[in-house]
Design an enzyme around this catalytic site. Structure first.
Site, PDB file in Angstrom:
ATOM      1  N   GLY A 194       2.691   1.300   4.207  1.00  0.00           N
ATOM      2  CA  GLY A 194       2.139   2.464   4.898  1.00  0.00           C
ATOM      3  C   GLY A 194       2.363   3.817   4.242  1.00  0.00           C
ATOM      4  CB  SER A 195       3.079   5.051   0.842  1.00  0.00           C
ATOM      5  OG  SER A 195       2.026   4.622   0.017  1.00  0.00           O
ATOM      6  CG  ASN A 196      -2.515   5.543   0.693  1.00  0.00           C
ATOM      7  OD1 ASN A 196      -2.872   6.585   0.157  1.00  0.00           O
ATOM      8  ND2 ASN A 196      -2.282   4.434   0.009  1.00  0.00           N
TER       9      ASN A 196
ATOM     10  NE  ARG B  31      -6.921 -11.140   8.527  1.00  0.00           N
ATOM     11  CZ  ARG B  31      -6.815 -12.386   8.079  1.00  0.00           C
ATOM     12  NH1 ARG B  31      -5.975 -12.694   7.124  1.00  0.00           N
ATOM     13  NH2 ARG B  31      -7.570 -13.344   8.597  1.00  0.00           N
TER      14      ARG B  31
ATOM     15  CG  LEU C 184     -12.313  -5.047   9.183  1.00  0.00           C
ATOM     16  CD1 LEU C 184     -12.275  -3.530   9.181  1.00  0.00           C
ATOM     17  CD2 LEU C 184     -11.698  -5.604  10.471  1.00  0.00           C
TER      18      LEU C 184
ATOM     19  CG  HIS D 142     -10.305  -0.311  -4.224  1.00  0.00           C
ATOM     20  ND1 HIS D 142      -9.845  -1.552  -3.836  1.00  0.00           N
ATOM     21  CD2 HIS D 142     -10.619  -0.421  -5.550  1.00  0.00           C
ATOM     22  CE1 HIS D 142      -9.903  -2.373  -4.874  1.00  0.00           C
ATOM     23  NE2 HIS D 142     -10.361  -1.718  -5.923  1.00  0.00           N
TER      24      HIS D 142
ATOM     25  CD  GLU E 247     -21.549  -5.942  -2.223  1.00  0.00           C
ATOM     26  OE1 GLU E 247     -21.228  -6.104  -3.390  1.00  0.00           O
ATOM     27  OE2 GLU E 247     -22.627  -5.411  -1.859  1.00  0.00           O
TER      28      GLU E 247
ATOM     29  CG  ASP F  24     -12.732  -3.211  -2.534  1.00  0.00           C
ATOM     30  OD1 ASP F  24     -12.261  -2.675  -1.519  1.00  0.00           O
ATOM     31  OD2 ASP F  24     -12.139  -4.109  -3.160  1.00  0.00           O
TER      32      ASP F  24
ATOM     33  CD  GLU G 259      -3.587   4.396  -3.753  1.00  0.00           C
ATOM     34  OE1 GLU G 259      -3.515   4.090  -2.555  1.00  0.00           O
ATOM     35  OE2 GLU G 259      -3.320   3.602  -4.670  1.00  0.00           O
TER      36      GLU G 259
END
Ligand code: GRF
Length: 218
Positions: free
Chosen positions: A14-16, A94, A96, A112, A146, A148, A177
């Site tokens: 969870g750094s972002n 996950r 989606l 990403h 689709e 990324d 990021e």
């Protein structure tokens, strides 16, 4: 204008997420992080969110077996309970379904760790080193079915140094990021990002070149 209500979906450290929480502490930031949802009960980011006084929820995918629709229904209910406007995926591991993503069209974004469309998928830093690229980085994009592949909101580039290890490169990218994700969420929350013909325009202009967001222009 009222601040957008944001949920951050995580699976790990969870750094972002922490960078988004930090940015949103500023009362002038156009979004507030009201909820952190993890699909893994042991995600380290849950502790950080909790310590910041943010509501946390666990929607454990393993309890739904192969029933992806049931998992996503639970996720959707969790988000609706908090009247969420925007969803940020931050290391959420996950995939989606198209149906879920359609509900959130242009209201769900992801980060990403590569300069898309290069290196979609996993192990991006290892693959960047193996391929010999001189520039690597990170991308924030809208989520589409689709993987990324959605319209790019912002990219940040870093140089690949001779002899770089995967860890050193990952750390350099991570710094970027943590800058581009809060900035991207700000732009989206302010309604300044529009998708036209599959591409993002920011204030009506094309997305800035990733080099302008370089963290180490050496
Ligand atoms: C980041 O590198 C992000 O780009 C990728 O997964 C990693 C998550 O790291 N999607 P963290 O959990 O935000 O520290």
């Amino acid at each position: 204008m009222s601040r957008k209500r944001v949920a951050v979906l995580i699976s790990g450290r969870g750094s972002n997420m922490a960078a988004l929480i930090e940015a949103a502490k500023d009362k002038n930031y156009p979004a507030e992080i009201v909820q952190v949802v993890s699909n893994r009960p042991d995600a380290g980011g849950l502790l950080i969110a909790h310590a910041s006084g943010i509501a946390t929820e666990i929607v454990d995918h393993t309890t739904f077996g192969k029933d992806r629709a049931a998992f996503e229904r639970a996720l959707q209910e969790t988000l609706e309970k908090q009247h969420i406007d925007l969803v940020c995926l931050a290391g959420f591991m996950r995939l989606l379904t198209a149906a879920f993503i359609k509900n959130w069209q242009w209201r769900i974004i992801n980060i990403h760790p590569a300069l898309l469309p290069a290196f979609k998928g996993l192990d991006t830093h290892k693959r960047a080193l193996e391929s010999g690229v001189e520039r690597h980085g990170a991308t924030v994009h809208f989520v589409v079915p689709e993987m990324d592949s959605g319209p790019i909101i912002l990219q940040g580039a870093v140089s690949v140094h001779p002899g770089d290890s995967e860890e050193a490169l990952a750390a350099r990218v991570l710094k970027t990021e943590h800058r581009i994700y809060p900035l991207s969420l700000k732009l989206v929350a302010e309604g300044r990002v529009k998708v036209v013909d599959g591409r993002c325009l920011i204030d009506g202009l094309p997305v800035p070149d990733s080099e302008s967001l370089m963290s180490d222009p050496t």
